[in-house]
Scaffold this motif. Structure first.
Motif, short mmCIF file in Angstrom:
data_model
loop_
_atom_site.label_atom_id
_atom_site.label_comp_id
_atom_site.label_asym_id
_atom_site.label_seq_id
_atom_site.Cartn_x
_atom_site.Cartn_y
_atom_site.Cartn_z
N VAL A 6 53.21 33.10 8.49
CA VAL A 6 52.45 33.74 7.51
C VAL A 6 52.93 35.34 7.33
CG1 VAL A 6 50.48 32.18 7.53
CG2 VAL A 6 50.48 34.55 8.73
N GLU A 24 48.74 36.09 3.67
CA GLU A 24 48.97 35.24 2.47
C GLU A 24 50.39 35.52 1.99
OE1 GLU A 24 46.72 34.31 -0.56
OE2 GLU A 24 45.95 36.46 -0.55
N PRO A 25 51.43 34.70 1.58
CA PRO A 25 51.16 33.32 1.57
C PRO A 25 51.53 32.86 2.84
CG PRO A 25 53.20 34.26 0.79
CD PRO A 25 52.41 35.28 0.93
N VAL A 26 51.05 31.56 3.01
CA VAL A 26 51.42 30.64 4.40
C VAL A 26 52.76 30.11 4.00
CG1 VAL A 26 50.79 28.76 5.79
CG2 VAL A 26 49.02 30.31 4.66
N PRO A 36 44.11 31.05 5.39
CA PRO A 36 44.66 32.36 4.68
C PRO A 36 43.21 33.10 4.11
CG PRO A 36 45.20 30.30 3.56
CD PRO A 36 44.63 29.71 4.95
#
Length: 127
Positions: A6, A24-26, A36
Motif C-alpha cells: 500500500v 491507500e490505494p491498496v 484501507p
C-alpha cells in the motif's frame, strides 16, 4: 501467501503522536488482511511476518514512525532533515511473529509527522 503493498495517496501533515498512518490505494492484498479505512493489517495466518515501510518527509520536516503490533511498538524509523530543508527518504524493515487475528499498523512515535504522497509506502508478507 499473505502479501500486501500500500502507499500514500495524498500528502499528510501534522499527524499527532500515537496517530495511525492510513495508506491507500491498496496496490496488492492477496489475503485481504489490510484495511484501507483504518490502516490496520489483521494477520489471516500465524507465522513470521516481515514489514517494510518507506517514509518521505515533507521539506524541512520529520516523521518518526513505528510498526505497532496489538498496541506494542516493535521497531522504529526516524526520518528527519530539518537542517537542510529538503525531503528525506527513510526505510525500515522488521520481522515479527504474529498469531492469526493479531493487528499491525504504522504509528507515529513522535509528532507531528509530515509525509509525502506516492513515495511513502508499506509492504508486508509472511515467510
Amino acid at each position: 501467501m499473505v502479501t500486501f503493498d500500500v502507499r500514500l495517496k495524498i500528502d499528510v501533515r501534522n499527524i499527532a503522536k500515537n496517530g495511525r498512518r492510513v495508506f491507500e490505494p491498496v496496490d496488492l492484498d492477496e489475503e485481504k488482511g489490510y484495511d484501507p479505512s483504518t490502516g490496520i493489517f489483521t494477520s489471516p495466518a500465524e507465522g513470521m511476518h516481515v514489514f517494510d515501510w518507506t517514509t518521505l518527509t515533507q521539506q524541512g520536516k520529520y516523521a518518526i514512525t513505528s510498526i505497532v503490533v496489538n498496541g506494542i511498538i516493535k521497531s522504529w524509523n526516524y526520518c528527519s532533515d530539518l537542517a537542510s530543508k529538503t525531503c528525506n527518504a527513510c526505510n525500515e524493515m522488521t520481522a515479527v511473529k504474529l498469531k492469526q487475528g493479531n493487528k499491525a499498523w504504522i504509528g507515529v512515535s513522535k509528532g507531528p509527522a509530515d509525509m509525502r504522497a506516492q513515495y511513502t509506502s508499506l509492504s508486508g508478507y509472511r515467510l
